[in-house]
Design an enzyme around this catalytic site. Structure first.
Site, mmCIF file in Angstrom:
data_model
loop_
_atom_site.group_PDB
_atom_site.id
_atom_site.type_symbol
_atom_site.label_atom_id
_atom_site.label_comp_id
_atom_site.label_asym_id
_atom_site.label_seq_id
_atom_site.Cartn_x
_atom_site.Cartn_y
_atom_site.Cartn_z
ATOM 1 N N GLU A 249 35.471 30.106 28.737
ATOM 2 C CA GLU A 249 34.498 30.599 27.758
ATOM 3 C C GLU A 249 34.318 32.105 27.855
ATOM 4 O O GLU A 249 34.164 32.791 26.843
ATOM 5 C CB GLU A 249 33.163 29.860 27.963
ATOM 6 C CG GLU A 249 33.259 28.380 27.604
ATOM 7 C CD GLU A 249 32.297 27.497 28.372
ATOM 8 O OE1 GLU A 249 31.200 27.978 28.735
ATOM 9 O OE2 GLU A 249 32.639 26.325 28.627
ATOM 10 N N GLU B 182 34.731 20.031 31.579
ATOM 11 C CA GLU B 182 33.364 19.683 31.961
ATOM 12 C C GLU B 182 33.005 18.217 31.737
ATOM 13 O O GLU B 182 32.397 17.569 32.588
ATOM 14 C CB GLU B 182 32.355 20.579 31.209
ATOM 15 C CG GLU B 182 32.356 22.029 31.652
ATOM 16 C CD GLU B 182 33.233 22.906 30.782
ATOM 17 O OE1 GLU B 182 34.340 22.461 30.400
ATOM 18 O OE2 GLU B 182 32.816 24.038 30.469
#
Length: 272
Positions: A114, A134
């Site tokens: 990210e 995740e």
């Protein structure tokens, strides 16, 4: 050891994530130091472009799970400032008035991915590997920027499957990054690009970056990212059984055993 290194090379500032033994995982100290490094880059009038990279053959494996294991946050009150700190630090690369370039080598996963995506340009070596794993261990996405770059369908496949072995060539093909260079040429390619941009009038560059960002933000990017962060806070605040089991194994047998348990649940990879 200094967790974040800062250096200037003329008009270029270079920030290095410097926890190679932890694959440059971002703990609270590293996030604080990273924010301080950006303060220095933004306030230095001679700096026109910022490069961020990782030390030791990795970009970043994401937020530091060992720190979570030790602190054991629970509930939205405890998780709120943790997630907000990570979100705000990563988004500083998007909002930075000066152009930001991510030079990615090796693993670039979860929050590390990210961070690279939040930069204006992402250059990767042939050895770079991207992903958002995740969900595979019961966590949510802190900075949901991926759909804005690759589209919702590809983003759903990557995020919902927890894909974490996306090679550099595939990442470039789907628009996750800008381009791929030979591993030995990564540093020189990033520096050459930064120095090229640095020749152009800095006020013009900054205002043009602002205009490009605004064209996307007008479509709701900032509001959507904040809404996604709220959802992630609810997810982490409540906690999932998958995350509890992952952390239980990690505390008893170590993080490598927990990751092996996670991966064994899914069998053969479906990553691109």
């Amino acid at each position: 050891m200094t967790t974040i290194l800062f250096e200037t090379m003329g008009a270029v500032a270079r920030i290095t994530l410097n926890r190679p033994a932890q694959r440059n995982a971002l703990d609270s100290a590293a996030l604080h130091a990273l924010s301080q490094a950006l303060d220095r880059a933004e306030s230095a009038t001679e700096v026109r472009v910022v490069i961020v990279r990782g030390a030791g053959g990795s970009f970043s494996s994401g937020f530091d799970l060992k720190e979570q294991m030790e602190r054991r946050p629970s509930g939205e009150v405890e998780w709120g400032p943790i997630l907000r700190r990570g979100f705000d630090t990563i988004m500083r690369f998007w909002h930075c008035p000066k152009p930001t370039i991510a030079a990615v080598d090796g693993p670039c996963l979860a929050a590390g991915c990210e961070l690279a995506l939040a930069c204006d340009v992402t250059i990767a070596s042939q050895a770079a590997v991207f992903g958002e794993p995740e969900l595979k261990f019961g966590a949510g996405i802190v900075v949901m920027i991926l759909p804005w770059l690759v589209g919702p369908k590809r983003a759903k496949e990557i995020i919902l499957t927890g894909a974490d072995r996306i090679g550099a060539a595939e990442a470039a093909r789907i628009g996750l990054i800008n381009r791929v260079v030979p591993s030995a040429a990564l540093e020189s390619a990033a520096l050459a690009l930064a120095r090229h941009i640095a020749i152009i009038d800095p006020e013009l560059v900054q205002q043009t970056k602002r205009a490009i960002n605004q064209s996307v933000e007008t479509m709701g990017l900032v509001e959507a990212l904040k809404a996604a962060l709220d959802i992630d806070l609810a997810v982490e605040g409540k906690g999932s059984e998958d995350k509890r089991r992952f952390m239980e194994i990690a505390r008893k047998e170590g993080l490598r055993k927990a990751i092996a348990w996670r991966d064994a649940r899914f069998g053969e990879s479906v990553d691109g």
